[in-house]
Write an enzyme that holds these catalytic residues in place. Structure first.
Site, PDB file in Angstrom:
ATOM      1  CE1 TYR A  89     -11.135  31.010  -5.969  1.00 46.10           C
ATOM      2  CE2 TYR A  89     -10.017  32.820  -4.863  1.00 46.10           C
ATOM      3  CZ  TYR A  89      -9.964  31.640  -5.581  1.00 46.10           C
ATOM      4  OH  TYR A  89      -8.749  31.098  -5.908  1.00 46.10           O
ATOM      5  CG  HIS A  90     -11.737  30.023   1.444  1.00 45.38           C
ATOM      6  ND1 HIS A  90     -10.457  30.355   1.856  1.00 45.38           N
ATOM      7  CD2 HIS A  90     -12.425  29.667   2.558  1.00 45.38           C
ATOM      8  CE1 HIS A  90     -10.383  30.187   3.172  1.00 45.38           C
ATOM      9  NE2 HIS A  90     -11.554  29.778   3.619  1.00 45.38           N
ATOM     10  N   GLY A  91      -9.792  32.652  -0.617  1.00 41.49           N
ATOM     11  CA  GLY A  91      -8.374  32.823  -0.887  1.00 41.49           C
ATOM     12  C   GLY A  91      -7.528  31.927  -0.006  1.00 41.49           C
ATOM     13  CD  GLU A 162     -13.027  28.340  -3.980  1.00 39.07           C
ATOM     14  OE1 GLU A 162     -13.750  27.783  -4.838  1.00 39.07           O
ATOM     15  OE2 GLU A 162     -13.410  29.294  -3.269  1.00 39.07           O
TER      16      GLU A 162
END
Length: 307
Positions: A89-91, A162
């Site tokens: 998951y890309h912050g 994202e």
């Protein structure tokens, strides 16, 4: 004057840590250039000759991670000994990913190649750092070559979109991106899901996004500035590998995934992609309070019982 001073101070507080991270990244590149010049290095950036420089950079980021975010890495035993595709998951700012790369290299002396968006390669002054740390374009050929050579390859299917437009709900924004699944099937390697707890509490994007969304979709450039940098607790979790299976069926998929998915005439590429997305979502549901809460994330720095 007082109001103006308070306003400027608030702005600095919001943006000083993100700018500091950018400064450190460029400083890393400058130090690599000095190291290259003093040692008269002409070796390939991914060769072992650069390991001492990589260790220095990794030690710096690992120290920063420990001090600022009390960083923890769990599930390293789930990584295969050989090649594999790591999906994460890309912050808003993927500093957690830098922490992961650094600790992986320090613990295992293992280099994970990172697929990056095209705009990253257009940033000035980072060419050597990107090459030495194994940042590559996301082409099918590049990924297959890296996997054939035994590397782990990491990718965030949501990418910049994202990073910019997801929020504390931790919604995955992968769209129809399934190329990584096809690469995994072609290379016959497992996919490993990964997620960092509280990454959206550490760094966030502004809520009003319609203008910036249109701007991004037309230019593919990230104009939205991130803010934050609070010393919240970061824990990266590496999930169980999803093994390569060319004959994956709907029944096997339903047995492995949490969500009910019924489809009898769909390609293995889509099944593999959906399975991976569900695995990442399962990590988020297991380890993340939704919606994210900054105060709770800060207090977790003092919770020694939770692992």
């Amino acid at each position: 004057v007082i109001i103006a001073s308070l306003t400027i101070s608030a702005i600095l507080v919001f943006f000083i840590v993100p700018f500091t991270i950018i400064f450190f990244i460029y400083l890393n590149n400058i130090l690599l250039l000095i190291y290259q010049r003093n040692s008269e290095l002409k070796a390939e950036p991914l060769s072992d000759v650069w390991d001492s420089a990589r260790k220095t950079i990794a030690s710096f980021w690992d120290t920063y991670a420990r001090i600022w975010h009390g960083y923890e890495l769990h599930g390293v035993e789930n990584l295969p000994e050989g090649p594999g595709i790591l999906v994460y998951y890309h912050g808003a700012i993927p500093v957690d990913y830098l922490y992961f790369l650094s600790r992986l290299f320090l613990w295992k002396k293992r280099l994970c190649l990172s697929v990056a968006d095209h705009f990253v390669f257009r940033l000035p002054g980072l060419k050597l750092l990107l090459a030495v740390t194994g940042v590559i374009p996301g082409t099918r050929e590049e990924c297959l070559i890296a996997l054939k050579n035994g590397y782990l390859v990491s990718i965030s299917p949501g990418g910049v979109r994202e990073a910019l437009f997801s929020d504390e709900s931790y919604q995955l924004m992968w769209g129809n991106r399934k190329g990584f699944a096809q690469v995994a099937l072609d290379a016959r390697v497992p996919i490993i899901p990964m997620y960092t707890q509280n990454v959206r509490e550490g760094y966030r994007m502004f809520k009003e996004r319609r203008f910036f969304r249109r701007l991004y979709e037309s230019t593919r450039l990230p104009f939205t500035p991130p803010y934050g940098g609070l010393p919240v607790k970061f824990r990266t979790y590496i999930g169980k590998p999803i093994p390569y299976d060319p004959n994956i069926t709907t029944e096997e998929l339903v047995e492995k995934v949490i969500l009910l998915f019924i489809c009898t005439s769909v390609k293995a590429k889509f099944l593999f992609s959906f399975q991976t997305k569900t695995a990442v979502q399962a990590l988020i549901r297991k380890h993340q309070t939704i919606p994210g809460n900054i105060w709770k994330a800060l207090l977790e720095r003092f919770d020694k019982r939770r692992k």
